[in-house]
Design a protein around this motif. Structure first.
Motif, PDB file in Angstrom:
ATOM      1  N   SER A  64      51.546  79.855  79.832  1.00 28.99           N
ATOM      2  CA  SER A  64      51.908  78.571  79.202  1.00 28.99           C
ATOM      3  C   SER A  64      51.096  77.487  79.881  1.00 28.99           C
ATOM      4  CB  SER A  64      53.402  78.311  79.367  1.00 28.99           C
ATOM      5  OG  SER A  64      53.781  78.484  80.731  1.00 28.99           O
ATOM      6  N   ASP A  65      49.788  77.592  79.711  1.00 24.12           N
ATOM      7  CA  ASP A  65      48.931  76.598  80.359  1.00 24.12           C
ATOM      8  C   ASP A  65      49.158  75.219  79.718  1.00 24.12           C
ATOM      9  OD1 ASP A  65      47.208  75.707  82.249  1.00 24.12           O
ATOM     10  OD2 ASP A  65      45.398  76.602  81.387  1.00 24.12           O
ATOM     11  N   HIS A  66      48.823  74.185  80.455  1.00 29.58           N
ATOM     12  CA  HIS A  66      48.946  72.818  79.942  1.00 29.58           C
ATOM     13  C   HIS A  66      48.165  72.725  78.630  1.00 29.58           C
ATOM     14  CE1 HIS A  66      50.870  71.342  83.614  1.00 29.58           C
ATOM     15  NE2 HIS A  66      50.012  72.083  84.293  1.00 29.58           N
ATOM     16  N   VAL A  67      48.832  72.256  77.607  1.00 36.03           N
ATOM     17  CA  VAL A  67      48.220  72.281  76.281  1.00 36.03           C
ATOM     18  C   VAL A  67      46.946  71.429  76.250  1.00 36.03           C
ATOM     19  CG1 VAL A  67      49.632  70.366  75.353  1.00 36.03           C
ATOM     20  CG2 VAL A  67      48.702  72.106  73.794  1.00 36.03           C
ATOM     21  N   MET A  68      45.919  72.018  75.650  1.00 31.96           N
ATOM     22  CA  MET A  68      44.649  71.304  75.502  1.00 31.96           C
ATOM     23  C   MET A  68      44.708  70.552  74.179  1.00 31.96           C
ATOM     24  SD  MET A  68      43.590  74.903  76.331  1.00 31.96           S
ATOM     25  CE  MET A  68      43.685  75.645  77.957  1.00 31.96           C
TER      26      MET A  68
ATOM     27  N   ARG B 272      44.828  68.765  82.341  1.00 31.45           N
ATOM     28  CA  ARG B 272      44.804  69.796  81.305  1.00 31.45           C
ATOM     29  C   ARG B 272      43.362  70.121  80.986  1.00 31.45           C
ATOM     30  NH1 ARG B 272      48.405  68.138  77.766  1.00 31.45           N
ATOM     31  NH2 ARG B 272      48.897  66.206  78.831  1.00 31.45           N
ATOM     32  N   GLY B 273      43.146  71.304  80.439  1.00 28.46           N
ATOM     33  CA  GLY B 273      41.795  71.696  80.058  1.00 28.46           C
ATOM     34  C   GLY B 273      41.323  70.884  78.867  1.00 28.46           C
ATOM     35  N   GLU B 274      40.004  70.833  78.719  1.00 32.11           N
ATOM     36  CA  GLU B 274      39.426  70.189  77.542  1.00 32.11           C
ATOM     37  C   GLU B 274      39.820  70.992  76.299  1.00 32.11           C
ATOM     38  OE1 GLU B 274      37.655  67.295  77.372  1.00 32.11           O
ATOM     39  OE2 GLU B 274      38.103  67.077  79.505  1.00 32.11           O
ATOM     40  N   PHE B 275      39.946  70.303  75.187  1.00 33.82           N
ATOM     41  CA  PHE B 275      40.337  70.952  73.929  1.00 33.82           C
ATOM     42  C   PHE B 275      39.405  72.116  73.574  1.00 33.82           C
ATOM     43  CE2 PHE B 275      40.363  70.953  69.163  1.00 33.82           C
ATOM     44  CZ  PHE B 275      41.636  71.457  69.014  1.00 33.82           C
TER      45      PHE B 275
ATOM     46  N   GLY C  35      51.296  81.133  75.273  1.00 39.04           N
ATOM     47  CA  GLY C  35      51.989  79.889  74.926  1.00 39.04           C
ATOM     48  C   GLY C  35      51.305  78.686  75.536  1.00 39.04           C
ATOM     49  N   PHE C  36      51.986  77.587  75.469  1.00 38.88           N
ATOM     50  CA  PHE C  36      51.524  76.358  76.110  1.00 38.88           C
ATOM     51  C   PHE C  36      52.723  75.641  76.710  1.00 38.88           C
ATOM     52  CE2 PHE C  36      47.841  75.998  72.963  1.00 38.88           C
ATOM     53  CZ  PHE C  36      46.831  76.038  73.920  1.00 38.88           C
TER      54      PHE C  36
ATOM     55  N   GLU D 146      52.250  62.254  68.404  1.00 36.81           N
ATOM     56  CA  GLU D 146      50.907  62.310  67.805  1.00 36.81           C
ATOM     57  C   GLU D 146      50.433  63.756  67.616  1.00 36.81           C
ATOM     58  OE1 GLU D 146      51.873  60.549  70.391  1.00 36.81           O
ATOM     59  OE2 GLU D 146      50.933  58.581  70.462  1.00 36.81           O
ATOM     60  N   TYR D 147      50.988  64.670  68.404  1.00 36.85           N
ATOM     61  CA  TYR D 147      50.513  66.057  68.356  1.00 36.85           C
ATOM     62  C   TYR D 147      51.558  67.024  67.794  1.00 36.85           C
ATOM     63  CZ  TYR D 147      46.449  64.474  70.963  1.00 36.85           C
ATOM     64  OH  TYR D 147      45.299  63.821  71.341  1.00 36.85           O
TER      65      TYR D 147
END
Ligand SMILES: [Zn+2]
Ligand SMILES: [Zn+2]
Length: 263
Positions: free
Chosen positions: A38-42, A52-55, A81-82, A89-90
């Motif tokens: 569940s990495d930080h959502v890009m 967080r990582g770049e998109f 997951g994230f 907005e997302y």
């Protein structure tokens, strides 16, 4: 020992280390049955270096975890997951990710606030009543979307706030009422436990979890799930997690081991 951990990061966020496969091997070595990444959502249009990582890393994340899922399927259940913030907005993006089954699940981590598409504020720095009330309001709006399998570190607002005062009690009650009404488990998070206690306002404590919050959660009949929040493979097996297991056992609350209905 935890058999099902749904809170695992990867190097892509910029503040976690190790290869994805090393997390899997560590989890297998521990006899875990589920390892959820569940990495930080890009997010498209939102660049936050070391948060967080770049998109553009999204596809690499998906293909790496999906590859491991297949490679180790006889030995462990791997989920993709994230950990995502409740940014309205997302929401459409989260909805698409789940509906199109690009991911297995989302967990809700309310780390920061957006304004006009830019980061306005980090809740780890919340020091005023107003700050933590906004934390609660945005968190509950996220919970109400139905996108999230559980709330990561619901007591995150205590990371910057001095003492557990009347406002803390009030917002904790509201978060716990929402958790109960919506049947969303709350996560007892191990990340700050591994970092150790710190002196805050003449009190030595973890930034979170905060036991006053968990007393309220227990009283409100919420469900608790443990989350290792690993940012390195060895954090899955760290001895320091024992302090977390010990503390969690002191809470008289229903403990969820495994999340149902994922895919
Ligand atoms: Zn992180
Ligand atoms: Zn988090």
């Amino acid at each position: 020992m935890i058999r099902h951990n749904y809170h695992t990061h990867t190097f892509r966020c910029g503040h976690a280390v190790g290869e994805d496969e090393d997390y899997v091997l560590e989890a297998i070595g521990l006899g875990m049955q589920t390892l959820g990444f569940s990495d930080h959502v890009m997010l498209e249009g939102l660049s936050q270096v070391n948060v967080r990582g770049e998109f553009s890393l999204t596809e690499d994340y998906f293909s790496s975890i999906n590859h491991l899922k297949e490679k180790y399927k006889e030995r462990i259940r791997i989920l993709l997951g994230f950990e995502a913030e409740p940014f309205p907005e997302y929401f459409a993006y989260y909805d698409m990710l789940l509906k199109e089954k690009k991911i297995d699940y989302l967990i809700l981590g309310n780390h920061c606030e957006l304004e006009n598409g830019r980061i306005k504020y980090f809740f780890s720095k919340a020091t005023t009543k107003n700050d933590i009330i906004r934390y609660k309001d945005t968190l509950i709006k996220g919970m109400e979307t139905g996108y999230f399998a559980y709330v990561a570190h619901p007591d995150y607002f205590m990371g910057g706030y001095n003492e557990f005062d009347h406002t803390c009690k009030k917002i904790s009650e509201e978060i716990c009422d929402a958790s109960h009404a919506l049947n969303i488990p709350l996560e007892f998070n191990f990340a700050a436990i591994r970092r150790g206690k710190v002196m805050i306002n003449n009190e030595e404590r973890y930034l979170y979890p905060h036991m006053e919050f968990w007393k309220i959660a227990a009283k409100k009949h919420c469900k608790m799930i443990l989350g290792l929040d690993a940012h390195a493979p060895q954090e899955l097996s760290s001895d320091k997690n024992d302090d977390g297991y010990r503390l969690a056992r002191e809470i008289d609350i229903e403990l969820i081991n495994e999340l149902e209905n994922l895919k």
